[in-house]
Motif scaffolding. Structure first.
Motif, PDB file in Angstrom:
ATOM      1  N   ALA A  19       0.813  -1.223   0.000  1.00  0.00           N
ATOM      2  CA  ALA A  19       0.000   0.000   0.000  1.00  0.00           C
ATOM      3  C   ALA A  19       0.842   1.266   0.000  1.00  0.00           C
ATOM      4  CB  ALA A  19      -0.936   0.004   1.197  1.00  0.00           C
ATOM      5  N   GLY A  20       2.116   1.162   0.326  1.00  0.00           N
ATOM      6  CA  GLY A  20       2.971   2.342   0.389  1.00  0.00           C
ATOM      7  C   GLY A  20       2.666   3.188   1.614  1.00  0.00           C
ATOM      8  N   VAL A  21       2.979   4.468   1.529  1.00  0.00           N
ATOM      9  CA  VAL A  21       2.718   5.415   2.617  1.00  0.00           C
ATOM     10  C   VAL A  21       1.225   5.706   2.641  1.00  0.00           C
ATOM     11  CG1 VAL A  21       3.184   7.748   3.451  1.00  0.00           C
ATOM     12  CG2 VAL A  21       5.024   6.421   2.414  1.00  0.00           C
ATOM     13  N   CYS A  22       0.610   5.579   3.828  1.00  0.00           N
ATOM     14  CA  CYS A  22      -0.846   5.661   3.941  1.00  0.00           C
ATOM     15  C   CYS A  22      -1.291   6.631   5.032  1.00  0.00           C
ATOM     16  CB  CYS A  22      -1.428   4.302   4.304  1.00  0.00           C
ATOM     17  SG  CYS A  22      -0.965   2.974   3.216  1.00  0.00           S
ATOM     18  N   LEU A  23      -2.517   7.070   4.910  1.00  0.00           N
ATOM     19  CA  LEU A  23      -3.170   7.855   5.952  1.00  0.00           C
ATOM     20  C   LEU A  23      -4.663   7.610   5.879  1.00  0.00           C
ATOM     21  CD1 LEU A  23      -3.209  10.193   8.110  1.00  0.00           C
ATOM     22  CD2 LEU A  23      -3.572  11.735   6.185  1.00  0.00           C
ATOM     23  N   LEU A  24      -5.242   7.246   6.992  1.00  0.00           N
ATOM     24  CA  LEU A  24      -6.690   7.259   7.158  1.00  0.00           C
ATOM     25  C   LEU A  24      -6.959   8.318   8.199  1.00  0.00           C
ATOM     26  CD1 LEU A  24      -7.847   3.538   7.260  1.00  0.00           C
ATOM     27  CD2 LEU A  24      -8.401   5.254   5.561  1.00  0.00           C
ATOM     28  N   TYR A  28     -18.735  14.123   9.976  1.00  0.00           N
ATOM     29  CA  TYR A  28     -17.332  13.727   9.864  1.00  0.00           C
ATOM     30  C   TYR A  28     -17.004  13.377   8.421  1.00  0.00           C
ATOM     31  CZ  TYR A  28     -17.503  13.427  14.912  1.00  0.00           C
ATOM     32  OH  TYR A  28     -17.647  13.726  16.240  1.00  0.00           O
ATOM     33  N   LEU A  29     -15.779  13.666   8.051  1.00  0.00           N
ATOM     34  CA  LEU A  29     -15.257  13.299   6.734  1.00  0.00           C
ATOM     35  C   LEU A  29     -14.117  12.322   6.957  1.00  0.00           C
ATOM     36  CD1 LEU A  29     -15.127  13.820   3.637  1.00  0.00           C
ATOM     37  CD2 LEU A  29     -13.490  15.646   4.148  1.00  0.00           C
ATOM     38  N   ILE A  30     -14.189  11.172   6.310  1.00  0.00           N
ATOM     39  CA  ILE A  30     -13.128  10.173   6.397  1.00  0.00           C
ATOM     40  C   ILE A  30     -12.344  10.210   5.089  1.00  0.00           C
ATOM     41  CG2 ILE A  30     -12.576   7.723   6.637  1.00  0.00           C
ATOM     42  CD1 ILE A  30     -15.232   7.453   8.220  1.00  0.00           C
ATOM     43  N   ILE A  31     -11.039  10.400   5.215  1.00  0.00           N
ATOM     44  CA  ILE A  31     -10.168  10.473   4.044  1.00  0.00           C
ATOM     45  C   ILE A  31      -9.174   9.320   4.115  1.00  0.00           C
ATOM     46  CG2 ILE A  31      -8.362  11.810   2.885  1.00  0.00           C
ATOM     47  CD1 ILE A  31      -9.777  14.352   3.898  1.00  0.00           C
ATOM     48  N   GLY A  32      -9.069   8.559   3.036  1.00  0.00           N
ATOM     49  CA  GLY A  32      -8.106   7.474   2.944  1.00  0.00           C
ATOM     50  C   GLY A  32      -7.142   7.723   1.797  1.00  0.00           C
ATOM     51  N   LEU A  33      -5.865   7.731   2.101  1.00  0.00           N
ATOM     52  CA  LEU A  33      -4.826   7.937   1.092  1.00  0.00           C
ATOM     53  C   LEU A  33      -3.850   6.772   1.137  1.00  0.00           C
ATOM     54  CD1 LEU A  33      -4.225  11.686   1.911  1.00  0.00           C
ATOM     55  CD2 LEU A  33      -5.237  10.800  -0.184  1.00  0.00           C
ATOM     56  N   PHE A  34      -3.542   6.228  -0.020  1.00  0.00           N
ATOM     57  CA  PHE A  34      -2.653   5.075  -0.121  1.00  0.00           C
ATOM     58  C   PHE A  34      -1.668   5.307  -1.259  1.00  0.00           C
ATOM     59  CE2 PHE A  34      -6.820   3.922   1.335  1.00  0.00           C
ATOM     60  CZ  PHE A  34      -6.548   3.241   2.518  1.00  0.00           C
ATOM     61  N   GLY A  35      -0.460   4.793  -1.123  1.00  0.00           N
ATOM     62  CA  GLY A  35       0.536   4.917  -2.179  1.00  0.00           C
ATOM     63  C   GLY A  35       1.083   6.327  -2.327  1.00  0.00           C
ATOM     64  N   CYS A  36       1.112   7.083  -1.261  1.00  0.00           N
ATOM     65  CA  CYS A  36       1.641   8.448  -1.311  1.00  0.00           C
ATOM     66  C   CYS A  36       3.155   8.401  -1.541  1.00  0.00           C
ATOM     67  CB  CYS A  36       1.332   9.188  -0.016  1.00  0.00           C
ATOM     68  SG  CYS A  36      -0.445   9.314   0.311  1.00  0.00           S
ATOM     69  N   LEU A  70       6.201  10.778   3.087  1.00  0.00           N
ATOM     70  CA  LEU A  70       5.462  10.866   4.354  1.00  0.00           C
ATOM     71  C   LEU A  70       4.666  12.164   4.435  1.00  0.00           C
ATOM     72  CD1 LEU A  70       8.168   9.546   6.864  1.00  0.00           C
ATOM     73  CD2 LEU A  70       6.233   8.292   5.907  1.00  0.00           C
ATOM     74  N   ASP A  71       5.277  13.277   4.067  1.00  0.00           N
ATOM     75  CA  ASP A  71       4.589  14.568   4.155  1.00  0.00           C
ATOM     76  C   ASP A  71       3.485  14.731   3.125  1.00  0.00           C
ATOM     77  OD1 ASP A  71       6.146  15.286   6.297  1.00  0.00           O
ATOM     78  OD2 ASP A  71       7.400  16.713   5.175  1.00  0.00           O
ATOM     79  N   SER A  72       3.625  14.112   1.960  1.00  0.00           N
ATOM     80  CA  SER A  72       2.622  14.299   0.904  1.00  0.00           C
ATOM     81  C   SER A  72       1.247  13.791   1.328  1.00  0.00           C
ATOM     82  CB  SER A  72       3.058  13.634  -0.394  1.00  0.00           C
ATOM     83  OG  SER A  72       3.062  12.224  -0.284  1.00  0.00           O
ATOM     84  N   ARG A  73       1.204  12.809   2.218  1.00  0.00           N
ATOM     85  CA  ARG A  73      -0.104  12.319   2.682  1.00  0.00           C
ATOM     86  C   ARG A  73      -0.854  13.409   3.435  1.00  0.00           C
ATOM     87  NH1 ARG A  73       2.094   7.737   6.892  1.00  0.00           N
ATOM     88  NH2 ARG A  73       3.490   9.087   8.045  1.00  0.00           N
ATOM     89  N   TYR A  74      -0.134  14.258   4.173  1.00  0.00           N
ATOM     90  CA  TYR A  74      -0.780  15.338   4.918  1.00  0.00           C
ATOM     91  C   TYR A  74      -1.181  16.482   3.989  1.00  0.00           C
ATOM     92  CZ  TYR A  74       1.227  12.714   8.737  1.00  0.00           C
ATOM     93  OH  TYR A  74       1.571  11.699   9.587  1.00  0.00           O
ATOM     94  N   VAL A  75      -0.334  16.787   3.030  1.00  0.00           N
ATOM     95  CA  VAL A  75      -0.653  17.823   2.041  1.00  0.00           C
ATOM     96  C   VAL A  75      -1.915  17.434   1.288  1.00  0.00           C
ATOM     97  CG1 VAL A  75       0.145  18.957  -0.085  1.00  0.00           C
ATOM     98  CG2 VAL A  75       1.744  18.570   1.807  1.00  0.00           C
ATOM     99  N   ASP A  76      -1.976  16.190   0.827  1.00  0.00           N
ATOM    100  CA  ASP A  76      -3.140  15.715   0.080  1.00  0.00           C
ATOM    101  C   ASP A  76      -4.385  15.652   0.951  1.00  0.00           C
ATOM    102  OD1 ASP A  76      -1.488  15.510  -2.103  1.00  0.00           O
ATOM    103  OD2 ASP A  76      -1.309  13.324  -2.020  1.00  0.00           O
TER     104      ASP A  76
END
Length: 73
Positions: A32-37, A46-54, A57-63
């Motif tokens: 999955a690479g660098v991830c953030l839920l 509430y808004l749930i955001i899922g990011l995978f394959g960033c 590390l910082d790009s997940r927060y920017v996105d």
């Protein structure tokens, strides 16, 4: 028990901090690479955001913040 949270959206000292973030999970796996839920409190709930394959590390927060700003407007 001492716990350390690595979600920069929750850290008031981070450039990626946002008060609307209520938590969830950061991570990395080889598939999955660098991830953030992330869960963010917005006006209607509430808004749930899922990011995978960033790419970084910082790009997940920017996105995540870009998506939050887009959907929370």
């Amino acid at each position: 028990i001492k716990l350390k949270n690595t979600n920069s959206n929750l850290n008031p000292k981070s450039e990626f901090y946002t008060a609307s973030c209520v938590g969830l999970k950061t991570g990395y796996t080889s598939k999955a690479g660098v991830c953030l839920l992330g869960v963010y409190q917005v006006e209607d709930g509430y808004l749930i955001i899922g990011l995978f394959g960033c790419p970084t590390l910082d790009s997940r927060y920017v996105d995540a913040l870009a998506l939050l700003n887009y959907y929370a407007e």
